[in-house]
Design a protein around this motif. Structure first.
Motif, PDB file in Angstrom:
ATOM      1  N   ARG A 226      37.601 -80.091 -42.066  1.00  0.00           N
ATOM      2  CA  ARG A 226      38.440 -80.692 -43.100  1.00  0.00           C
ATOM      3  C   ARG A 226      39.123 -79.555 -43.455  1.00  0.00           C
ATOM      4  NH1 ARG A 226      34.357 -83.905 -44.278  1.00  0.00           N
ATOM      5  NH2 ARG A 226      33.543 -82.247 -45.823  1.00  0.00           N
ATOM      6  N   VAL A 227      38.959 -78.384 -44.063  1.00  0.00           N
ATOM      7  CA  VAL A 227      40.520 -77.488 -44.451  1.00  0.00           C
ATOM      8  C   VAL A 227      40.822 -76.740 -43.311  1.00  0.00           C
ATOM      9  CG1 VAL A 227      39.660 -74.718 -44.964  1.00  0.00           C
ATOM     10  CG2 VAL A 227      37.592 -75.737 -45.462  1.00  0.00           C
ATOM     11  N   LEU A 228      40.563 -77.057 -41.728  1.00  0.00           N
ATOM     12  CA  LEU A 228      41.619 -77.008 -40.649  1.00  0.00           C
ATOM     13  C   LEU A 228      41.846 -77.982 -40.884  1.00  0.00           C
ATOM     14  CD1 LEU A 228      38.684 -75.068 -38.738  1.00  0.00           C
ATOM     15  CD2 LEU A 228      40.893 -73.649 -39.440  1.00  0.00           C
ATOM     16  N   ALA A 229      42.143 -78.914 -41.037  1.00  0.00           N
ATOM     17  CA  ALA A 229      42.672 -80.402 -40.443  1.00  0.00           C
ATOM     18  C   ALA A 229      42.673 -80.367 -39.332  1.00  0.00           C
ATOM     19  CB  ALA A 229      44.473 -79.990 -41.138  1.00  0.00           C
ATOM     20  N   VAL A 230      41.894 -80.386 -38.166  1.00  0.00           N
ATOM     21  CA  VAL A 230      41.393 -81.118 -36.969  1.00  0.00           C
ATOM     22  C   VAL A 230      40.309 -81.895 -37.391  1.00  0.00           C
ATOM     23  CG1 VAL A 230      42.403 -78.726 -36.428  1.00  0.00           C
ATOM     24  CG2 VAL A 230      39.739 -78.657 -36.736  1.00  0.00           C
ATOM     25  N   PRO A 231      39.830 -82.681 -35.323  1.00  0.00           N
ATOM     26  CA  PRO A 231      38.689 -83.509 -35.828  1.00  0.00           C
ATOM     27  C   PRO A 231      37.811 -82.509 -36.398  1.00  0.00           C
ATOM     28  CG  PRO A 231      40.251 -84.160 -34.326  1.00  0.00           C
ATOM     29  CD  PRO A 231      41.567 -82.765 -35.222  1.00  0.00           C
ATOM     30  N   GLU A 232      36.591 -83.160 -36.835  1.00  0.00           N
ATOM     31  CA  GLU A 232      35.438 -82.167 -35.892  1.00  0.00           C
ATOM     32  C   GLU A 232      35.574 -82.284 -34.508  1.00  0.00           C
ATOM     33  OE1 GLU A 232      31.689 -83.902 -37.818  1.00  0.00           O
ATOM     34  OE2 GLU A 232      33.589 -85.189 -39.764  1.00  0.00           O
ATOM     35  N   SER A 233      35.297 -83.501 -33.813  1.00  0.00           N
ATOM     36  CA  SER A 233      35.126 -82.791 -32.018  1.00  0.00           C
ATOM     37  C   SER A 233      35.930 -82.111 -31.709  1.00  0.00           C
ATOM     38  CB  SER A 233      35.166 -84.726 -31.601  1.00  0.00           C
ATOM     39  OG  SER A 233      36.677 -85.173 -32.107  1.00  0.00           O
ATOM     40  N   TRP A 234      37.090 -81.917 -32.002  1.00  0.00           N
ATOM     41  CA  TRP A 234      37.783 -80.561 -31.969  1.00  0.00           C
ATOM     42  C   TRP A 234      37.289 -79.265 -32.401  1.00  0.00           C
ATOM     43  CZ3 TRP A 234      39.929 -75.980 -33.540  1.00  0.00           C
ATOM     44  CH2 TRP A 234      40.779 -75.465 -32.988  1.00  0.00           C
ATOM     45  N   LEU A 235      36.469 -79.049 -33.218  1.00  0.00           N
ATOM     46  CA  LEU A 235      35.670 -78.066 -33.802  1.00  0.00           C
ATOM     47  C   LEU A 235      33.947 -78.054 -32.994  1.00  0.00           C
ATOM     48  CD1 LEU A 235      36.233 -75.758 -34.757  1.00  0.00           C
ATOM     49  CD2 LEU A 235      35.069 -76.816 -37.451  1.00  0.00           C
ATOM     50  N   ARG A 236      33.764 -79.348 -32.880  1.00  0.00           N
ATOM     51  CA  ARG A 236      32.337 -79.352 -32.108  1.00  0.00           C
ATOM     52  C   ARG A 236      32.369 -78.635 -30.504  1.00  0.00           C
ATOM     53  NH1 ARG A 236      28.663 -81.433 -35.077  1.00  0.00           N
ATOM     54  NH2 ARG A 236      29.367 -82.590 -36.652  1.00  0.00           N
ATOM     55  N   GLU A 237      33.846 -78.800 -29.580  1.00  0.00           N
ATOM     56  CA  GLU A 237      34.239 -78.333 -28.733  1.00  0.00           C
ATOM     57  C   GLU A 237      33.848 -77.095 -28.518  1.00  0.00           C
ATOM     58  OE1 GLU A 237      34.550 -79.111 -24.064  1.00  0.00           O
ATOM     59  OE2 GLU A 237      32.968 -80.290 -26.452  1.00  0.00           O
ATOM     60  N   ARG A 238      34.983 -76.735 -29.441  1.00  0.00           N
ATOM     61  CA  ARG A 238      34.980 -75.442 -29.238  1.00  0.00           C
ATOM     62  C   ARG A 238      34.135 -74.582 -29.668  1.00  0.00           C
ATOM     63  NH1 ARG A 238      38.938 -78.170 -28.283  1.00  0.00           N
ATOM     64  NH2 ARG A 238      40.941 -77.608 -28.013  1.00  0.00           N
ATOM     65  N   VAL A 239      33.166 -75.141 -30.522  1.00  0.00           N
ATOM     66  CA  VAL A 239      32.398 -74.459 -30.837  1.00  0.00           C
ATOM     67  C   VAL A 239      30.716 -74.077 -29.122  1.00  0.00           C
ATOM     68  CG1 VAL A 239      29.700 -73.698 -31.782  1.00  0.00           C
ATOM     69  CG2 VAL A 239      31.840 -74.508 -33.508  1.00  0.00           C
ATOM     70  N   ARG A 240      31.002 -75.516 -28.554  1.00  0.00           N
ATOM     71  CA  ARG A 240      30.337 -75.702 -27.542  1.00  0.00           C
ATOM     72  C   ARG A 240      30.453 -74.279 -26.977  1.00  0.00           C
ATOM     73  NH1 ARG A 240      29.900 -78.016 -22.812  1.00  0.00           N
ATOM     74  NH2 ARG A 240      31.681 -78.503 -23.263  1.00  0.00           N
ATOM     75  N   LEU A 241      32.376 -74.395 -25.950  1.00  0.00           N
ATOM     76  CA  LEU A 241      32.878 -73.275 -25.426  1.00  0.00           C
ATOM     77  C   LEU A 241      32.559 -72.206 -25.570  1.00  0.00           C
ATOM     78  CD1 LEU A 241      35.585 -76.117 -24.371  1.00  0.00           C
ATOM     79  CD2 LEU A 241      32.869 -75.637 -23.015  1.00  0.00           C
ATOM     80  N   ARG A 242      31.901 -71.511 -27.336  1.00  0.00           N
ATOM     81  CA  ARG A 242      32.318 -70.683 -27.489  1.00  0.00           C
ATOM     82  C   ARG A 242      33.518 -69.693 -27.744  1.00  0.00           C
ATOM     83  NH1 ARG A 242      26.553 -68.145 -25.955  1.00  0.00           N
ATOM     84  NH2 ARG A 242      25.214 -69.990 -26.322  1.00  0.00           N
ATOM     85  N   ARG A 243      34.814 -70.654 -28.033  1.00  0.00           N
ATOM     86  CA  ARG A 243      35.926 -70.267 -28.215  1.00  0.00           C
ATOM     87  C   ARG A 243      36.523 -70.036 -29.651  1.00  0.00           C
ATOM     88  NH1 ARG A 243      38.335 -73.630 -23.654  1.00  0.00           N
ATOM     89  NH2 ARG A 243      37.197 -72.508 -21.785  1.00  0.00           N
ATOM     90  N   VAL A 244      35.591 -70.752 -30.442  1.00  0.00           N
ATOM     91  CA  VAL A 244      35.765 -70.231 -31.724  1.00  0.00           C
ATOM     92  C   VAL A 244      35.141 -69.131 -32.212  1.00  0.00           C
ATOM     93  CG1 VAL A 244      37.400 -72.201 -32.713  1.00  0.00           C
ATOM     94  CG2 VAL A 244      35.546 -72.356 -32.556  1.00  0.00           C
ATOM     95  N   PRO A 245      35.055 -68.446 -33.583  1.00  0.00           N
ATOM     96  CA  PRO A 245      34.513 -67.694 -33.810  1.00  0.00           C
ATOM     97  C   PRO A 245      33.230 -69.055 -35.030  1.00  0.00           C
ATOM     98  CG  PRO A 245      36.045 -66.605 -34.586  1.00  0.00           C
ATOM     99  CD  PRO A 245      36.038 -67.882 -34.081  1.00  0.00           C
ATOM    100  N   HIS A 246      31.870 -68.538 -35.450  1.00  0.00           N
ATOM    101  CA  HIS A 246      30.861 -69.645 -35.999  1.00  0.00           C
ATOM    102  C   HIS A 246      29.524 -68.194 -35.858  1.00  0.00           C
ATOM    103  CE1 HIS A 246      30.418 -70.911 -31.903  1.00  0.00           C
ATOM    104  NE2 HIS A 246      28.756 -70.669 -32.184  1.00  0.00           N
ATOM    105  N   ARG A 247      28.707 -68.939 -37.145  1.00  0.00           N
ATOM    106  CA  ARG A 247      27.639 -68.376 -37.224  1.00  0.00           C
ATOM    107  C   ARG A 247      26.350 -69.657 -36.776  1.00  0.00           C
ATOM    108  NH1 ARG A 247      28.798 -64.570 -40.526  1.00  0.00           N
ATOM    109  NH2 ARG A 247      30.974 -63.961 -40.521  1.00  0.00           N
ATOM    110  N   ARG A 248      25.250 -69.057 -36.361  1.00  0.00           N
ATOM    111  CA  ARG A 248      24.389 -69.953 -35.745  1.00  0.00           C
ATOM    112  C   ARG A 248      23.350 -69.414 -36.737  1.00  0.00           C
ATOM    113  NH1 ARG A 248      24.187 -73.869 -31.676  1.00  0.00           N
ATOM    114  NH2 ARG A 248      26.623 -73.742 -30.636  1.00  0.00           N
ATOM    115  N   LEU A 249      22.972 -70.339 -37.697  1.00  0.00           N
ATOM    116  CA  LEU A 249      21.365 -70.296 -38.187  1.00  0.00           C
ATOM    117  C   LEU A 249      20.207 -71.255 -38.480  1.00  0.00           C
ATOM    118  CD1 LEU A 249      22.913 -70.288 -41.877  1.00  0.00           C
ATOM    119  CD2 LEU A 249      22.212 -68.255 -40.310  1.00  0.00           C
ATOM    120  N   GLY A 250      19.833 -70.609 -36.901  1.00  0.00           N
ATOM    121  CA  GLY A 250      18.563 -70.941 -35.941  1.00  0.00           C
ATOM    122  C   GLY A 250      19.956 -72.642 -35.077  1.00  0.00           C
TER     123      GLY A 250
END
Length: 87
Positions: free
Chosen positions: A27-51
């Motif tokens: 929502r903050v980035l104004a992109v679809p969740e599916s777009w962000l999930r795919e980038r996380v899955r491919l490790r193309r965007v910075p993120h943090r994993r807590l478990g």
């Protein structure tokens, strides 16, 4: 910890930075969740994993936006010299 150093994620007022979930970050980035999930899955965007949980800091979101900025390239000006020697 030495001197004034703060642990990662801590703010000067002592409160921890709030981490965002994928739906919140999308929502903050104004992109679809599916777009962000795919980038996380491919490790193309910075993120943090807590478990198994994926979270985004404000610094992560800023990097995503910064990396997405595209340079506008102006093509070199082409000139036409005409055909010489052809009749």
């Amino acid at each position: 910890m030495v001197g004034n150093e703060l642990p990662d994620g801590d703010r000067e007022d002592g409160a921890l930075e709030r981490l965002l979930t994928i739906p919140q970050a999308a929502r903050v980035l104004a992109v679809p969740e599916s777009w962000l999930r795919e980038r996380v899955r491919l490790r193309r965007v910075p993120h943090r994993r807590l478990g198994k949980h994926v979270r985004f800091s404000s610094a992560d979101l800023e990097l995503i936006v910064e990396r997405a900025a595209q340079q506008v390239v102006v093509p070199a000006r082409r000139t036409f010299y005409g055909r010489q020697g052809l009749r």
